[in-house]
Design an enzyme around this catalytic site. Structure first.
Site, PDB file in Angstrom:
ATOM      1  N   TYR A 165      38.942  33.251  38.882  1.00 55.89           N
ATOM      2  CA  TYR A 165      38.600  33.072  38.107  1.00 55.89           C
ATOM      3  C   TYR A 165      37.565  33.905  37.259  1.00 55.89           C
ATOM      4  CZ  TYR A 165      34.913  30.148  34.765  1.00 55.89           C
ATOM      5  OH  TYR A 165      34.540  29.415  34.169  1.00 55.89           O
ATOM      6  N   LYS A 186      42.386  32.488  35.501  1.00 57.14           N
ATOM      7  CA  LYS A 186      41.427  31.984  34.022  1.00 57.14           C
ATOM      8  C   LYS A 186      40.706  33.251  33.937  1.00 57.14           C
ATOM      9  CE  LYS A 186      37.898  29.674  32.624  1.00 57.14           C
ATOM     10  NZ  LYS A 186      37.234  27.935  33.073  1.00 57.14           N
TER      11      LYS A 186
END
Length: 300
Positions: free
Chosen positions: A137, A165
């Site tokens: 992330y 992400k």
């Protein structure tokens, strides 16, 4: 390791709270069902919209237990287990694995600056200590640390690191993530910026983790569904339809704007934890106006 199809629109589930800032379990379960019934492809407790940054370790465990219990295997559960230290990240990740989540989402360590070697070693050590797929992330504006494309490439060689992400808002960064990991066909690049989901898909990404799905789950899921069905024009219409709501983010913390909007839709989700809980009267009027306009257009 679980073999999970990481694709579609995953909602970074908000954390409903009571007036005293305790977790509202009843509404958390309701939100899980609302999202799944609206067609969302995965739920992600303990993300940025879930206020993971302000929850205690025990509260995080409780939330994961509630969500896994309520989902009942209907969609994948992504658990945000990233903490500042490698030690605590591993501890929370192991707990999440015991609870029965499907995928871990591990944000970069935050507050203190980390080198790329330190980031690589952090993620590798977490991966070595769990038997679940991990999605990296990247959210440098919040964490202060950014995972370089070359580091993502190197991390993608670890079997259970299966995706990333990107919430940098920099589309070229997404493109480089895709380019650097193309040789690993099962590696998923997800947009963390709701405005870039369709463009991420068109570039070879797999979907998005979308805060706006808390407000408009059917519409957000339809971006992916239309793309998957080959109707790019329709997907673009869905993508464009969230612009007016995203323009409301200028009135405050995006987490607070999203939670305020969900509350205005009639769900008793409460406010974000203080001090990140205020929206001006001007902001509330703007959010109400957008919600009313979108309701008339069938955006939900």
């Amino acid at each position: 390791m679980k073999n999970i199809d990481i694709s579609g629109i995953i909602v970074p589930l908000l954390t409903p709270m009571n007036a005293d800032e305790t977790i509202n379990e009843k509404e958390l379960r309701n939100q899980v069902n609302h999202q799944i019934n609206s067609g969302i492809h995965g739920v992600f407790p303990l993300g940025t919209n879930g206020e993971a940054y302000i929850l205690s370790f025990d509260e995080k465990i409780k939330i994961l237990q509630i969500v896994v219990d309520e989902v009942k295997g209907r969609v994948p559960v992504y658990a945000g287990t990233g903490c500042i230290s490698t030690k605590e990240t591993i501890e929370l990740s192991k707990k999440a694995e015991e609870i029965g989540v499907d995928i871990l989402s591990v944000v970069t360590p935050y507050f203190a600056s980390a080198s790329q070697d330190e980031l690589y070693n952090h993620f590798k050590e977490v991966a070595d200590n769990v038997n679940l797929p991990i999605v990296l992330y990247n959210i440098p504006a919040r964490s202060g640390n950014s995972i370089a494309p070359t580091t993502v490439e190197k991390l993608s060689e670890i079997e259970n690191i299966v995706g990333v992400k990107d919430s940098s808002g920099n589309f070229d960064n997404i493109l480089q993530y895709i380019e650097k990991t193309r040789s690993r066909r099962d590696f998923a690049v997800l947009s963390g910026n709701d405005s870039l989901i369709l463009w991420c898909l068109l570039a070879g990404g797999r979907g998005g983790i979308a805060g706006c799905a808390n407000v408009f789950p059917t519409t957000m899921a339809s971006i992916y569904n239309s793309y998957r069905d080959g109707d790019i024009e329709k997907a673009r219409d869905y993508q464009d339809s969230i612009r007016s709501f995203r323009n409301c983010f200028k009135f405050g913390n995006p987490n607070t704007i999203v939670k305020t909007a969900v509350s205005l839709l009639g769900f008793p989700v409460g406010k974000c934890r203080k001090p990140f809980s205020e929206v001006s009267e001007e902001g509330i009027r703007a959010i109400k106006k957008v919600l009313d306009e979108n309701s008339r257009k069938g955006i939900k």
